[in-house]
Design an enzyme around this catalytic site. Structure first.
Site, short mmCIF file in Angstrom:
data_model
loop_
_atom_site.label_atom_id
_atom_site.label_comp_id
_atom_site.label_asym_id
_atom_site.label_seq_id
_atom_site.Cartn_x
_atom_site.Cartn_y
_atom_site.Cartn_z
N SER A 1 0.83 -1.22 0.00
CA SER A 1 0.00 0.00 0.00
C SER A 1 0.86 1.26 0.00
CB SER A 1 -0.91 0.01 1.23
OG SER A 1 -1.65 -1.18 1.32
N1 SAH Z 1 -0.58 -5.06 4.23
C1 SAH Z 1 0.08 -5.31 2.99
C2 SAH Z 1 -0.79 -4.91 1.80
C3 SAH Z 1 -1.03 -6.09 0.97
S1 SAH Z 1 -2.24 -6.01 -0.28
C4 SAH Z 1 1.45 -4.67 2.92
O1 SAH Z 1 1.80 -3.91 3.83
O2 SAH Z 1 2.22 -4.96 2.00
C5 SAH Z 1 -3.51 -7.03 0.40
C6 SAH Z 1 -3.15 -8.45 0.74
O3 SAH Z 1 -4.31 -9.09 1.24
C7 SAH Z 1 -2.67 -9.29 -0.44
O4 SAH Z 1 -1.42 -9.81 -0.15
C8 SAH Z 1 -3.73 -10.39 -0.56
O5 SAH Z 1 -3.22 -11.63 -0.97
C9 SAH Z 1 -4.25 -10.44 0.87
N2 SAH Z 1 -5.59 -11.03 1.05
C10 SAH Z 1 -6.70 -10.87 0.27
N3 SAH Z 1 -7.73 -11.57 0.78
C11 SAH Z 1 -7.28 -12.19 1.91
C12 SAH Z 1 -7.85 -13.09 2.86
N4 SAH Z 1 -9.12 -13.50 2.78
N5 SAH Z 1 -7.07 -13.52 3.88
C13 SAH Z 1 -5.78 -13.13 4.00
N6 SAH Z 1 -5.18 -12.30 3.12
C14 SAH Z 1 -5.91 -11.84 2.09
#
Ligand code: SAH
Length: 214
Positions: free
Chosen positions: A64
């Site tokens: 993000s």
């Molecule tokens: N917090 C992260 C942002 C990642 S983007 C950072 O700091 O880099 C969002 C993430 O959520 C992705 O990696 C995606 O695979 C994950 N995601 C989506 N649905 C999910 C679920 N049901 N359970 C766990 N992770 C999930």
């Protein structure tokens, strides 16, 4: 890759930019000043690490924007020692910021490739969540619940009731709700069945998906 003076200087500039954009929580700003964001990204993108931009990580996902991380972290109103559940570990950057803020962090990621990636980085930078797992965040972590705070870093089309149930009374969940565009939303649990909802403007996250993926 190392964390040198050049990186530290760029982080200070990023913190100033976030202040200019309205972030006031000193615990958040201090954590962003400490965590080496460039180590969470492919070295090819290193020069962009301290710009306020989202970036591709593995498996079609993104780390993000620093502003989004700062905004979501501020809305959580974390206090040192809080037990925080993060859904969507991704690169691990948001989790590391929460750890640096003094939270006890539990984090879940549904993509195996990203889960493995974040584990390697946590080891390398020695900023570690209390518990990190590969699974479906829609289920939360019932065996560790209740949590003081829950942060969802993917956009959910519905309000995940299972997660609300894992919040302590007085606890806060921050989650982007919607499909292509989402509304940054917080829920404060004010009673066994009562939640206070607040909205904080449009945002754009990758979708929250059910079930873990290999
Ligand atoms: N917090 C992260 C942002 C990642 S983007 C950072 O700091 O880099 C969002 C993430 O959520 C992705 O990696 C995606 O695979 C994950 N995601 C989506 N649905 C999910 C679920 N049901 N359970 C766990 N992770 C999930």
């Amino acid at each position: 890759m190392i964390d040198g003076f050049k990186h530290k200087g760029k982080r200070e500039q990023l913190v100033q930019l976030l202040r200019d954009k309205g972030i006031e929580d000193e615990l958040v700003l201090n954590a962003i000043n400490q965590v080496p964001r460039h180590l969470f990204m492919d070295s090819a993108f290193e020069e962009f690490a301290y710009k306020d931009q989202a970036f591709p990580i593995a498996a079609g996902q993104t780390i993000s924007h620093p502003f989004t991380v700062a905004k979501q972290s501020s809305l959580l109103h974390v206090m040192k020692g809080d037990k925080v559940l993060e859904v969507g570990t991704g690169s691990g950057y948001q989790a590391a910021v929460l750890v640096e803020m003094g939270a006890e962090v539990y984090t879940i990621e549904r993509q195996k490739e990203l889960f493995d990636f974040s584990q390697r980085i946590f080891k390398k930078i020695k900023i570690r969540p209390k518990y990190s797992t590969y699974g479906d965040g829609y289920k939360g972590l019932p065996s560790f619940a209740p949590f003081d705070r829950i942060i969802v870093t993917a956009g959910s089309s519905t309000i995940p009731k299972t997660l609300l149930k894992q919040l302590k009374i007085g606890g806060i969940m921050v989650i982007p709700i919607g499909n292509e565009n989402q509304m940054m939303t917080t829920f404060m649990r004010i009673g066994e069945r009562d939640f206070e909802k607040m909205e904080f403007g449009d945002c754009q996250f990758v979708p929250m998906l059910e079930r873990r993926e290999k």
